[in-house]
Enzyme design. Sequence first.
Site, PDB file in Angstrom:
ATOM      1  N   GLY A   1      -0.063  13.937  -3.897  1.00 43.49           N
ATOM      2  CA  GLY A   1      -1.503  13.699  -3.973  1.00 43.49           C
ATOM      3  C   GLY A   1      -1.744  12.409  -4.729  1.00 43.49           C
TER       4      GLY A   1
ATOM      5  CG  ASP B   1      -1.720  -1.243   1.380  1.00 42.49           C
ATOM      6  OD1 ASP B   1      -2.186  -1.773   0.360  1.00 42.49           O
ATOM      7  OD2 ASP B   1      -1.850  -1.726   2.519  1.00 42.49           O
TER       8      ASP B   1
ATOM      9  CB  THR C   1       2.164 -12.213   0.813  1.00 41.76           C
ATOM     10  OG1 THR C   1       1.103 -12.749   0.011  1.00 41.76           O
ATOM     11  CG2 THR C   1       3.362 -11.882  -0.070  1.00 41.76           C
TER      12      THR C   1
ATOM     13  N   GLY D   1      -4.976  -4.430  -3.327  1.00 44.07           N
ATOM     14  CA  GLY D   1      -5.494  -3.545  -4.364  1.00 44.07           C
ATOM     15  C   GLY D   1      -4.563  -2.388  -4.633  1.00 44.07           C
ATOM     16  CG  HIS D   2      -1.862  -1.866  -7.191  1.00 44.77           C
ATOM     17  ND1 HIS D   2      -1.005  -2.269  -8.169  1.00 44.77           N
ATOM     18  CD2 HIS D   2      -1.433  -2.449  -6.058  1.00 44.77           C
ATOM     19  CE1 HIS D   2      -0.103  -3.081  -7.651  1.00 44.77           C
ATOM     20  NE2 HIS D   2      -0.346  -3.204  -6.374  1.00 44.77           N
TER      21      HIS D   2
ATOM     22  CG  LEU E   1       5.838  15.517   1.622  1.00 48.19           C
ATOM     23  CD1 LEU E   1       6.777  14.774   2.571  1.00 48.19           C
ATOM     24  CD2 LEU E   1       6.638  16.460   0.743  1.00 48.19           C
ATOM     25  CG  ASP E   2      -0.712  14.646  -0.078  1.00 46.93           C
ATOM     26  OD1 ASP E   2       0.130  13.797  -0.459  1.00 46.93           O
ATOM     27  OD2 ASP E   2      -1.925  14.392   0.021  1.00 46.93           O
TER      28      ASP E   2
ATOM     29  N   GLY F   1       0.643   1.542  -7.350  1.00 48.44           N
ATOM     30  CA  GLY F   1      -0.309   1.660  -8.458  1.00 48.44           C
ATOM     31  C   GLY F   1      -0.270   3.044  -9.070  1.00 48.44           C
TER      32      GLY F   1
ATOM     33  N   PRO G   1      -9.478  -1.317   8.224  1.00 51.07           N
ATOM     34  CG  PRO G   1     -10.157  -0.761  10.392  1.00 51.07           C
ATOM     35  CD  PRO G   1     -10.382  -1.741   9.287  1.00 51.07           C
TER      36      PRO G   1
HETATM   37  P1  GDP Z   1      -0.363   0.125  -3.738  1.00 53.65           P
HETATM   38  O1  GDP Z   1      -0.977  -1.192  -3.422  1.00 53.65           O
HETATM   39  O2  GDP Z   1       1.079   0.226  -3.391  1.00 53.65           O
HETATM   40  O3  GDP Z   1      -0.631   0.551  -5.157  1.00 53.65           O
HETATM   41  O4  GDP Z   1      -1.075   1.188  -2.796  1.00 53.65           O
HETATM   42  P2  GDP Z   1      -2.664   1.395  -2.514  1.00 53.65           P
HETATM   43  O5  GDP Z   1      -3.296   1.899  -3.727  1.00 53.65           O
HETATM   44  O6  GDP Z   1      -3.217   0.191  -1.857  1.00 53.65           O
HETATM   45  O7  GDP Z   1      -2.594   2.498  -1.373  1.00 53.65           O
HETATM   46  C1  GDP Z   1      -2.046   3.748  -1.584  1.00 53.65           C
HETATM   47  C2  GDP Z   1      -3.099   4.799  -1.241  1.00 53.65           C
HETATM   48  O8  GDP Z   1      -2.481   6.058  -1.218  1.00 53.65           O
HETATM   49  C3  GDP Z   1      -4.196   4.913  -2.273  1.00 53.65           C
HETATM   50  O9  GDP Z   1      -5.385   5.307  -1.627  1.00 53.65           O
HETATM   51  C4  GDP Z   1      -3.688   6.027  -3.211  1.00 53.65           C
HETATM   52  O10 GDP Z   1      -4.736   6.671  -3.910  1.00 53.65           O
HETATM   53  C5  GDP Z   1      -3.055   6.918  -2.211  1.00 53.65           C
HETATM   54  N1  GDP Z   1      -1.957   7.753  -2.680  1.00 53.65           N
HETATM   55  C6  GDP Z   1      -0.907   7.424  -3.486  1.00 53.65           C
HETATM   56  N2  GDP Z   1      -0.037   8.466  -3.562  1.00 53.65           N
HETATM   57  C7  GDP Z   1      -0.561   9.457  -2.795  1.00 53.65           C
HETATM   58  C8  GDP Z   1      -0.126  10.767  -2.432  1.00 53.65           C
HETATM   59  O11 GDP Z   1       0.941  11.239  -2.820  1.00 53.65           O
HETATM   60  N3  GDP Z   1      -0.930  11.482  -1.593  1.00 53.65           N
HETATM   61  C9  GDP Z   1      -2.100  10.991  -1.107  1.00 53.65           C
HETATM   62  N4  GDP Z   1      -2.824  11.749  -0.298  1.00 53.65           N
HETATM   63  N5  GDP Z   1      -2.541   9.751  -1.411  1.00 53.65           N
HETATM   64  C10 GDP Z   1      -1.771   9.013  -2.236  1.00 53.65           C
END
Ligand code: GDP
Length: 427
Positions: free
Chosen positions: A417, A12, A237, A39-40, A335-336, A16, A307
């Site tokens: 973001g 997470d 995993t 999920g991504h 970072l935001d 993605g 959660p």
């Molecule tokens: P992955 O499995 O590594 O692809 O990650 P996930 O998608 O499961 O979780 C990453 C979460 O962080 C998702 O809700 C993304 O939309 C969100 N996300 C990714 N980059 C940023 C970011 O720079 N800022 C914020 N606020 N959310 C981000």
Amino acid sequence: MVTAIVGANWGDEGKGKITDLLAERSDVVVRFQGGANAGHTILNEHGRFALHILPSGIFYPHVTNIIGNGVALDIARLAQELSDLAEQGIPAPNLIVSQRAQILMPYHSLQDAYEEQRLGGRAFGSTKSGIAPFYSDKYAKMGIQVCDLYHEARLRDRLERAVEVKNVLFQHLYHQPPLDVEQLYGQLLEYRELIRPYVGDAVGFLHQALGQGKRVLLEGQLGAMKDPDLGIFPMTTSSHTLAGFGCVGAPVPPTSIQEVLCVTKAYSSSVGSNTEPFLSELTGPEGEELRRRGGDKGEYGATTGRPRRVGWFDTVATKYGCMVQGATQVALTCLDVLGYLDEIPVCVGYELDGVVTDRFPTTPELLRAKPVFETLPGWKQDVRGMTDYAALPAQAKAYVDFLEERIGVPITLVSTGPGRHEVAQRK
Ligand code: GDP
């Protein structure tokens, strides 16, 4: 050339999003391990998507997406994901499903659920998607490959052999009803038709693409801490989450991987069981606040809605994660999210039997270790969507510099973001 996009931590991390961004300038995106158990989340001009098994390059018509042989292929979930995307108006993706991939069977998910139930309080917090039984069967040579679907006598034989063993387990260990071979065989024939348009020689395709100088992205699932060999065993995993495994699971030649882009968040998050050691965890109302503000819609699992546990950035775990991934650069996401804090603790060491170390220990030691924190000033500013690195507040840049110095790998991208282009190039 190949760039692997992989997780430094517990998953997470935002792989993605980074894959969706870099796929713009790539030709092929490959999933090489794992299944539909994580999920991504991707936000782009088409909307918000949670991909589970499809590679994150599917939004670009010029990209060929590959589900490699290392993936646990859940055909029902794949068909569902393809039809959901079509409903959301996304053009049918260019997709190759490796004929060597193995099929995640309905009995894998059942076994996963039965086993978690049997373990009771000792359960691993599995998503019950069947991943552990799937990989166990693969290595026990009981799996069914996609190519078997097109050879009926062989398919039936493979299925009967597997069911023989499963039924002993299901009836005598779990006290559950036996499996019905005919029903499963019928289901496999349905699966065969669902994926027929996509099945192909991914191995030949990838080698040819590399020979033609195409740009290939490997998209990892979960992160280094979840690797069954180098992660926090057994809270791991069941497939290898490391870039190196792309050489087997995609597959690409080891010498073709030129860049390993390790993704890490500006804070920590982890799904899974509460029994997993998570040293920099933040609990109570402060943890609740970080969880609520994290990610794009709070830190809740993209597959399960569970959660996520959250905490401060852990430089010990991340340095180790980057090392075992072989990171050549790092993308720091979210970072935001930290813009509301007056000060930001960072875990910089683990105390083990009175000695502070920055070496990531084995699981029994990790279970005894205590985190050591250093506190950095916050920037108290909303930096969401900023793309000019130089324009970020000085404290935010100092925070990034500090993390880079501790993990020892250049942080080249800083994500501000969840949107595709909400990112600042740092180097
Ligand atoms: P992955 O499995 O590594 O692809 O990650 P996930 O998608 O499961 O979780 C990453 C979460 O962080 C998702 O809700 C993304 O939309 C969100 N996300 C990714 N980059 C940023 C970011 O720079 N800022 C914020 N606020 N959310 C981000």
